[in-house]
Design a protein around this motif. Structure first.
Motif, PDB file in Angstrom:
ATOM      1  N   ARG A 165     -35.771  34.490   8.354  1.00 13.16           N
ATOM      2  CA  ARG A 165     -35.070  35.777   8.379  1.00 13.16           C
ATOM      3  C   ARG A 165     -35.978  36.967   8.063  1.00 13.16           C
ATOM      4  O   ARG A 165     -35.622  38.113   8.332  1.00 13.16           O
ATOM      5  CB  ARG A 165     -33.918  35.738   7.372  1.00 13.16           C
ATOM      6  CG  ARG A 165     -32.839  34.744   7.792  1.00 13.16           C
ATOM      7  CD  ARG A 165     -31.973  34.310   6.629  1.00 13.16           C
ATOM      8  NE  ARG A 165     -30.897  33.420   7.061  1.00 13.16           N
ATOM      9  CZ  ARG A 165     -31.071  32.126   7.295  1.00 13.16           C
ATOM     10  NH1 ARG A 165     -32.260  31.584   7.145  1.00 13.16           N
ATOM     11  NH2 ARG A 165     -30.053  31.382   7.713  1.00 13.16           N
ATOM     12  N   LEU A 166     -37.117  36.682   7.451  1.00 13.63           N
ATOM     13  CA  LEU A 166     -38.032  37.743   7.067  1.00 13.63           C
ATOM     14  C   LEU A 166     -39.421  37.437   7.625  1.00 13.63           C
ATOM     15  O   LEU A 166     -39.736  36.267   7.901  1.00 13.63           O
ATOM     16  CB  LEU A 166     -38.106  37.867   5.544  1.00 13.63           C
ATOM     17  CG  LEU A 166     -36.805  38.234   4.818  1.00 13.63           C
ATOM     18  CD1 LEU A 166     -37.014  38.145   3.306  1.00 13.63           C
ATOM     19  CD2 LEU A 166     -36.342  39.626   5.220  1.00 13.63           C
ATOM     20  N   PRO A 167     -40.277  38.430   7.767  1.00 13.45           N
ATOM     21  CA  PRO A 167     -41.642  38.184   8.277  1.00 13.45           C
ATOM     22  C   PRO A 167     -42.530  37.565   7.199  1.00 13.45           C
ATOM     23  O   PRO A 167     -43.420  38.222   6.635  1.00 13.45           O
ATOM     24  CB  PRO A 167     -42.115  39.582   8.682  1.00 13.45           C
ATOM     25  CG  PRO A 167     -41.354  40.508   7.794  1.00 13.45           C
ATOM     26  CD  PRO A 167     -40.006  39.874   7.605  1.00 13.45           C
ATOM     27  N   LEU A 168     -42.295  36.299   6.893  1.00 14.97           N
ATOM     28  CA  LEU A 168     -43.062  35.579   5.892  1.00 14.97           C
ATOM     29  C   LEU A 168     -43.848  34.465   6.564  1.00 14.97           C
ATOM     30  O   LEU A 168     -43.405  33.910   7.587  1.00 14.97           O
ATOM     31  CB  LEU A 168     -42.132  34.969   4.831  1.00 14.97           C
ATOM     32  CG  LEU A 168     -41.346  35.946   3.960  1.00 14.97           C
ATOM     33  CD1 LEU A 168     -40.377  35.181   3.068  1.00 14.97           C
ATOM     34  CD2 LEU A 168     -42.288  36.788   3.126  1.00 14.97           C
ATOM     35  N   PRO A 169     -45.017  34.115   6.043  1.00 15.47           N
ATOM     36  CA  PRO A 169     -45.760  32.986   6.615  1.00 15.47           C
ATOM     37  C   PRO A 169     -44.972  31.700   6.458  1.00 15.47           C
ATOM     38  O   PRO A 169     -44.269  31.491   5.468  1.00 15.47           O
ATOM     39  CB  PRO A 169     -47.058  32.968   5.805  1.00 15.47           C
ATOM     40  CG  PRO A 169     -46.735  33.675   4.541  1.00 15.47           C
ATOM     41  CD  PRO A 169     -45.708  34.711   4.889  1.00 15.47           C
ATOM     42  N   SER A 170     -45.098  30.823   7.438  1.00 16.84           N
ATOM     43  CA  SER A 170     -44.350  29.570   7.420  1.00 16.84           C
ATOM     44  C   SER A 170     -45.244  28.433   7.891  1.00 16.84           C
ATOM     45  O   SER A 170     -46.312  28.651   8.471  1.00 16.84           O
ATOM     46  CB  SER A 170     -43.107  29.680   8.310  1.00 16.84           C
ATOM     47  OG  SER A 170     -42.348  28.486   8.241  1.00 16.84           O
ATOM     48  N   ALA A 171     -44.802  27.224   7.620  1.00 15.78           N
ATOM     49  CA  ALA A 171     -45.545  26.028   8.023  1.00 15.78           C
ATOM     50  C   ALA A 171     -44.592  24.849   7.939  1.00 15.78           C
ATOM     51  O   ALA A 171     -43.378  25.017   7.713  1.00 15.78           O
ATOM     52  CB  ALA A 171     -46.755  25.819   7.111  1.00 15.78           C
ATOM     53  N   LEU A 172     -45.116  23.664   8.105  1.00 12.19           N
ATOM     54  CA  LEU A 172     -44.310  22.477   7.920  1.00 12.19           C
ATOM     55  C   LEU A 172     -43.755  22.438   6.496  1.00 12.19           C
ATOM     56  O   LEU A 172     -44.415  22.894   5.557  1.00 12.19           O
ATOM     57  CB  LEU A 172     -45.148  21.228   8.174  1.00 12.19           C
ATOM     58  CG  LEU A 172     -45.533  20.912   9.619  1.00 12.19           C
ATOM     59  CD1 LEU A 172     -46.550  19.782   9.648  1.00 12.19           C
ATOM     60  CD2 LEU A 172     -44.301  20.542  10.429  1.00 12.19           C
ATOM     61  N   PRO A 173     -42.563  21.889   6.315  1.00 11.73           N
ATOM     62  CA  PRO A 173     -41.995  21.830   4.956  1.00 11.73           C
ATOM     63  C   PRO A 173     -42.917  21.184   3.938  1.00 11.73           C
ATOM     64  O   PRO A 173     -43.023  21.654   2.799  1.00 11.73           O
ATOM     65  CB  PRO A 173     -40.705  21.023   5.148  1.00 11.73           C
ATOM     66  CG  PRO A 173     -40.312  21.281   6.562  1.00 11.73           C
ATOM     67  CD  PRO A 173     -41.605  21.400   7.317  1.00 11.73           C
ATOM     68  N   VAL A 174     -43.617  20.109   4.323  1.00 16.67           N
ATOM     69  CA  VAL A 174     -44.486  19.428   3.365  1.00 16.67           C
ATOM     70  C   VAL A 174     -45.671  20.309   2.967  1.00 16.67           C
ATOM     71  O   VAL A 174     -46.146  20.248   1.819  1.00 16.67           O
ATOM     72  CB  VAL A 174     -44.973  18.078   3.933  1.00 16.67           C
ATOM     73  CG1 VAL A 174     -45.877  18.279   5.156  1.00 16.67           C
ATOM     74  CG2 VAL A 174     -45.680  17.271   2.874  1.00 16.67           C
ATOM     75  N   VAL A 175     -46.130  21.154   3.880  1.00 15.87           N
ATOM     76  CA  VAL A 175     -47.241  22.052   3.568  1.00 15.87           C
ATOM     77  C   VAL A 175     -46.782  23.140   2.597  1.00 15.87           C
ATOM     78  O   VAL A 175     -47.474  23.469   1.619  1.00 15.87           O
ATOM     79  CB  VAL A 175     -47.815  22.665   4.855  1.00 15.87           C
ATOM     80  CG1 VAL A 175     -48.881  23.706   4.534  1.00 15.87           C
ATOM     81  CG2 VAL A 175     -48.392  21.568   5.743  1.00 15.87           C
TER      82      VAL A 175
END
Length: 518
Positions: free
Chosen positions: A163-173
């Motif tokens: 919902r926001l411009p935040l960095p993301s990755a795989l859940p485990v990362v």
């Protein structure tokens, strides 16, 4: 304090801090890169911002950043055949890149990814096979809920990232990075505590901050939590706050059991210093705190709570142990011979426990017969080192337990850096041992040989610590500082004169209790 001026051989009395570039060969050699040792007329302590504590913490931050980068290859992801991202552990990357961390596989194995509540929700391991069994969270209570909380924080971050411009990755990362943040803060707390425990030797804490073991293992598992609690507990005890010290040690013991090993040294030092009341308040509070954390889980989810103890009973000798090394190089089948699945090595467990009890008995005799009350850090190091040496498991991150204790007990920079470097380098043949020769790894001899070398160096450190207990004039702290900075001073009591190098005595105003004659 007693110090040596640069280029002089005379021992002289000064006030202020110990200057490493005057007394430590490693610091003397390193100082040549920046112009040599501190000048005799240099102004010390005039910087308002760059205090020793802040410099040491900055060094620790740099090492922690490098440690995270060392684990980063195991956080890479790739697009699978269906286009969905997956963690890139192909071709045994975790061993080839030597970036393995228990945090990553445990996220899925212990069902943290699906929200399973530790100790309540089981899972079935190896279903449909003769080895099928029901499993629960295998860590002590606080470590188990630490993992669960970080998994839920990772879920929250990923929800916000949609919902926001935040960095993301795989859940485990994301889970690993959140866990690493808390572990880094815990290690910084340990560095801070060691620095505060040595106000006249703040640079000794740089050994903790720059430790090669921290570089390799802070993010390998969750032991930094217990190390921070133990170090903070020792600081609280030194500041005459035994209840807080016991609370911190008990909480640390609920994360990893090793802080509870410090209770025996606390009792012995309290007895020798005729300050049993302080020791008992610390011990009772620690046991009560440990019980208060564990009791709700033990009563509500008894099988899950017991899993940690069950697993430790049924584990055979790990490759890290002297028992496994002896078995490999001699062909000895072990105390219990060939074990069936889930069969506990009863004889090995009994032998390991008996050896540790004997070591504790020896340390007790040493403490009672020492010419002066031993320092708490010295006995603490001996007890924890003895536990690791005779235990059937010495996981690589367990070596972190010894780092603050070794620095507090035996602050010889070259010796401690050599030990920590050797111990950290065990990680290299360990990873390639798990890779196996069939996958271009190493045969076990290389790994087990380095384990023997590591153990030999730890035994050497124990011998040197015992020497400082039996001959206080060889103790760096008793040459340059008060009687025992790790034990609360008792107001109105005179302290023994400090023993200088060469046996000279220097009168120093003191407040601690005189030694009890054996």
């Amino acid at each position: 304090m007693i110090g040596r001026g640069p280029g002089t051989g005379a021992t002289r009395v000064r006030t202020g801090r110990v200057v490493p570039s005057w007394s430590e060969p490693l610091a003397i050699a390193a100082s040549r890169l920046v112009g040599g040792p501190l000048g005799r007329h240099a102004l010390v302590g005039r910087s308002r911002f760059w205090t020793p504590l802040r410099v040491v913490l900055l060094l620790a931050v740099a090492v922690l950043a490098l440690s995270w980068l060392g684990k980063a290859p195991c956080l890479q992801q790739y697009a699978g055949e269906d286009g969905t991202p997956a963690l890139d552990w192909r071709n045994n990357r975790q061993y080839v890149a030597m970036c393995y961390s228990d945090t990553v596989p445990l996220y899925g194995i212990e069902r943290l990814d699906v929200g399973a509540l530790p100790y309540r929700d089981p899972w079935v391991e190896e279903p449909g096979t003769p080895s099928e069994r029901t499993r629960y969270m295998e860590y002590p209570v606080l470590t188990g809920f630490f993992q669960w909380t970080n998994a839920r924080l990772a879920d929250g971050w990923l929800w916000l990232a949609e919902r926001l411009p935040l960095p993301s990755a795989l859940p485990v990362v994301v889970y690993f990075d959140i866990s690493a943040t808390w572990l880094a803060l815990a290690w910084l707390a340990a560095v801070w505590a060691v620095c505060r425990l040595r106000p006249s030797r703040p640079w000794d804490a740089a050994l903790v901050a720059l430790s090669p073991l921290a570089l390799v293992h802070v993010f390998t598992n969750f032991d930094a939590l217990a190390v921070a609690a133990a170090a903070a507990g020792l600081l609280a005890l030194a500041r005459r706050r035994p209840v807080l010290a016991g609370l911190l040690i008990g909480i640390g013991g609920a994360a990893k059991f090793f802080p509870m090993l410090l209770l025996l040294p606390i009792l012995l030092v309290g007895w020798r210093r005729r300050d049993v009341g302080t020791a008992l308040r610390t011990i009772v509070t620690a046991v009560a705190a440990w019980g208060a954390v564990n009791a709700p889980v033990a009563l509500a989810y008894t099988p899950g709570w017991w899993e940690f103890f069950r697993l430790n009973q049924t584990r055979p000798a790990d490759p890290d142990s002297l028992y496994f090394v002896l078995s490999h190089f001699t062909g000895w089948p072990g105390f219990d011979g060939v074990l069936q699945p889930d069969q506990p090595p009863a004889v090995l467990n009994a032998v390991s426990l008996a050896l540790f009890v004997l070591c504790c008995a020896g340390i007790t005799v040493l403490a009672l017969r020492a010419p002066r009350p031993p320092r708490l850090a010295s006995l603490g190091f001996l007890v924890v080192a003895a536990f690791l040496l005779v235990n059937k498991v010495w996981s690589p991150q367990y070596s972190l337990w010894l780092v603050p204790l070794a620095v507090l007990a035996l602050p010889h920079w070259r010796l401690l850096f050599a030990w920590m470097a050797i111990d950290a380098l065990v990680w290299v043949p360990r990873m390639y041992y798990y890779l196996t020769p069939e996958n271009k790894g190493l045969p076990p001899d290389y790994f087990l040989g380095t384990v023997l070398l590591r153990d030999a160096v730890v035994v050497l450190l124990c011998v040197l610590v015992v020497r400082t207990v039996l001959r206080p004039s060889t103790d760096p702290l008793r040459m340059f500082d008060r009687d025992d900075p790790d034990w609360p001073a008792r107001p109105g009591r005179p302290r023994l004169p400090v023993i200088a190098a060469g046996g000279a005595r220097v009168s120093v105003p003191t407040t601690s209790h005189p030694p009890r004659t054996p």
